[in-house]
Design an enzyme around this catalytic site. Structure first.
Site, PDB file in Angstrom:
ATOM      1  N   GLU A   1     -18.685 -49.808   8.805  1.00 38.10           N
ATOM      2  CA  GLU A   1     -19.095 -49.916   7.412  1.00 38.10           C
ATOM      3  C   GLU A   1     -20.411 -50.703   7.341  1.00 38.10           C
ATOM      4  O   GLU A   1     -20.439 -51.897   7.641  1.00 38.10           O
ATOM      5  CB  GLU A   1     -18.023 -50.645   6.605  1.00 38.10           C
ATOM      6  CG  GLU A   1     -18.372 -50.877   5.148  1.00 38.10           C
ATOM      7  CD  GLU A   1     -17.341 -51.717   4.420  1.00 38.10           C
ATOM      8  OE1 GLU A   1     -17.169 -51.509   3.213  1.00 38.10           O
ATOM      9  OE2 GLU A   1     -16.720 -52.594   5.057  1.00 38.10           O
TER      10      GLU A   1
ATOM     11  N   GLU B   1      -7.732 -57.427   0.188  1.00 42.07           N
ATOM     12  CA  GLU B   1      -8.528 -56.216  -0.075  1.00 42.07           C
ATOM     13  C   GLU B   1      -9.740 -56.320   0.826  1.00 42.07           C
ATOM     14  O   GLU B   1     -10.653 -57.104   0.578  1.00 42.07           O
ATOM     15  CB  GLU B   1      -8.903 -56.134  -1.554  1.00 42.07           C
ATOM     16  CG  GLU B   1      -9.374 -54.745  -1.977  1.00 42.07           C
ATOM     17  CD  GLU B   1     -10.881 -54.614  -1.975  1.00 42.07           C
ATOM     18  OE1 GLU B   1     -11.402 -54.041  -0.984  1.00 42.07           O
ATOM     19  OE2 GLU B   1     -11.529 -55.070  -2.917  1.00 42.07           O
TER      20      GLU B   1
ATOM     21  N   LYS C   1     -11.946 -69.764  -5.481  1.00 42.70           N
ATOM     22  CA  LYS C   1     -13.015 -70.178  -4.574  1.00 42.70           C
ATOM     23  C   LYS C   1     -14.015 -69.028  -4.485  1.00 42.70           C
ATOM     24  O   LYS C   1     -13.780 -68.033  -3.810  1.00 42.70           O
ATOM     25  CB  LYS C   1     -12.484 -70.492  -3.179  1.00 42.70           C
ATOM     26  CG  LYS C   1     -13.602 -70.861  -2.200  1.00 42.70           C
ATOM     27  CD  LYS C   1     -13.208 -70.602  -0.774  1.00 42.70           C
ATOM     28  CE  LYS C   1     -14.396 -70.663   0.175  1.00 42.70           C
ATOM     29  NZ  LYS C   1     -15.450 -69.662  -0.105  1.00 42.70           N
TER      30      LYS C   1
ATOM     31  N   CYS D   1     -17.215 -52.110  -2.224  1.00 43.80           N
ATOM     32  CA  CYS D   1     -16.172 -51.836  -1.229  1.00 43.80           C
ATOM     33  C   CYS D   1     -15.757 -50.373  -1.235  1.00 43.80           C
ATOM     34  O   CYS D   1     -15.451 -49.802  -0.192  1.00 43.80           O
ATOM     35  CB  CYS D   1     -14.964 -52.736  -1.473  1.00 43.80           C
ATOM     36  SG  CYS D   1     -14.167 -52.514  -3.076  1.00 43.80           S
TER      37      CYS D   1
END
Length: 490
Positions: free
Chosen positions: A378, A247, A174, A281
């Site tokens: 972040e 993750e 997906k 990331c």
């Protein structure tokens, strides 16, 4: 499949068939804000059909020898490579990456598929005596749902597909609604190579992910994205005790010691911070520079960053408007808090109000309190705080003072010192003297709220398996005439 692949028409791929839908949506080119192609929105019935096909395919795929699955995977890598140019152009359109960056991602994904095709998780003999033998096997989990984000849509789709295929699992992907295009083409290309139901891809809206996490016919969720969404997935997956690979977000730090070449460090840190406008990331989100070299470091860092040009190389647009507004809000917060900008600033966040695309100018913040948002959160954009330090144990403690623990970089010439600092960091990965470098053999994991499980490399394959321990007594293997009553079940 009809054997022809068009890169301006898109379908869901279910059981190796192209499937349309009554409802569609489209992505947006973040460089121009122009609409891209229509993509079908998968229904719950589409998902049920895909799950049924994946479970049916799993029976045969999991029974193949590793060498047979390896041949299929290498054939898939070859077919992806045949379409490399078209995939690169498509990736550039949907993600906003420059063509060189997009090409690098496509090549990385193809290489990831090839490397994983050579790996397996062999049986492990735990005990082998005259009387008894104990063997631990790692058997495929079953159907894996791979839910991917918008920042690296091609590579992360492959990153979830390759280890699943290598271990004997089947896959339903997906992609993010912001970047569905290359993933759908991976499914279409895979349908020319793999047996039906082994790799399927569904584009969808906000309903599809929750359907997947609750579906009893899916046995593992592999998700890359925000920590907040990861927690929701973990909670939903608990209803069926699905395995999860998460993750999630990070707040990666760079530590620059005083013994490293200052100019080189500034250039390396700039690359690791601002590549793809910080939408990576494992990009550096906090920079800790030893106070003895801070001023010199800042001179070189500012020179590097001010040389970047919007739309070229590092200065990609922010991929979507939602994230664009979040990043602008971080710039505004820094300005409202009275923080100093060595480069850029809140009022200068937009490159050009009259230019189309979600472009934001790079920014460097220099007097940030440890409690400020720019240090604690972040941003996932081209803005970074720079802080000073003077003691090794102190900087390690400050770097670890965060609920996340994805990665970190250390720039240090002294081998023992670099190793000592690295071992003190509470992160899944530490790169010494070079950031943004992922080797396909290196496990990419996480600590704390940055995730569970791992990706990449032979070790990551175990996260796509269950264990089965077989214990047998040798004196009973030859039939009823075997003598002795040894053993637990005697």
């Amino acid at each position: 499949m009809d054997g022809s692949i068009s890169f301006d028409k898109f379908y869901n791929i279910i059981n190796n068939s192209k499937v349309s839908s009554a409802k569609t949506y489209h992505g947006i080119d973040p460089s121009t804000e122009e609409d891209l192609w229509e993509v079908p929105i998968a229904t719950e019935d589409d998902l049920n059909k895909a799950v049924a096909a994946a479970n049916d395919a799993f029976k045969k795929w999991s029974s193949l020898q590793q060498q047979e699955r390896s041949r299929f995977m290498k054939d898939l890598a070859d077919h992806l490579e045949k379409h490399k140019d078209a995939l690169t152009e498509l990736l550039s359109k949907e993600s906003g990456k420059s063509m060189p960056f997009a090409e690098s991602e496509v090549e990385m994904g193809i290489n990831t598929m090839r490397r994983h095709s050579d790996w397996s998780v062999p049986d492990q003999v735990q005990k082998d005596t005259e009387d008894v033998k104990i063997v631990v096997q790692h058997v495929p989990i079953g159907v894996v749902a791979g839910i991917t984000p918008w920042n690296y849509p091609f590579q992360l789709a492959i990153l979830k597909t390759a280890p699943a295929l290598a271990t004997g699992c089947t896959v339903i992907l997906k992609p993010s609604p912001f970047t569905p295009y290359t993933a759908l083409k991976i499914g279409e290309i895979a349908a020319e190579v793999l047996p039906p139901g082994v790799v399927q891809v569904l584009g969808g809206d906000d309903s599809l992910g929750p359907w997947m996490t609750k579906h009893p016919g899916i046995h593992k969720i592999s998700f890359t994205g925000s920590t907040a969404t990861g927690k929701k997935i973990m909670a939903a997956a608990s209803e069926t005790l699905k395995r999860v690979n998460l993750e999630l977000g990070g707040n990666d730090a760079a530590i620059v010691t005083e013994d490293f070449d200052v100019q080189e460090a500034a250039q390396l840190v700039a690359t690791a911070t601002f590549a793809h406008s910080g939408q990576i990331c494992m990009a550096t989100k906090r920079i800790f520079v030893h106070e003895a070299v801070y001023n010199e470091f800042m001179t070189h860092l500012v020179a590097s960053v001010t040389s970047y040009k919007p739309g070229e190389g590092f200065c990609s647009p922010i991929q979507n408007k939602v994230q664009f507004e979040k990043v602008k809000a971080m710039y505004d917060d820094c300005e409202q808090q009275g923080l100093d900008f060595a480069v850029g600033g809140g009022s200068k966040a937009c490159v050009d109000d009259h230019r189309p695309g979600y472009f934001i100018a790079p920014a460097i913040v220099t007097n940030s309190p440890e409690s400020s948002r720019i240090v604690r959160e972040e941003p996932f954009g081209p803005i970074v705080p720079v802080l000073t330090w003077k003691d090794d144990s102190e900087v390690v403690e400050r770097v670890n003072d965060t609920p996340t623990g994805l990665g970190a970089t250390v720039y240090c010439r002294d081998k023992k010192r670099a190793w000592r600092i690295s071992e003190g960091l509470q992160t899944g990965s530490v790169w010494v003297n070079g950031g943004l470098k992922l080797d396909p053999v290196a496990l990419f994991g996480a600590h704390k709220q940055s995730g569970i499980g791992g990706e990449l490399g032979p070790l990551a394959l175990k996260y796509y398996t269950n264990t089965r321990t077989i214990t047998y007594w040798k004196d009973r293997l030859e039939g009823p005439e075997a003598k002795g009553n040894k053993g637990l079940f005697a």
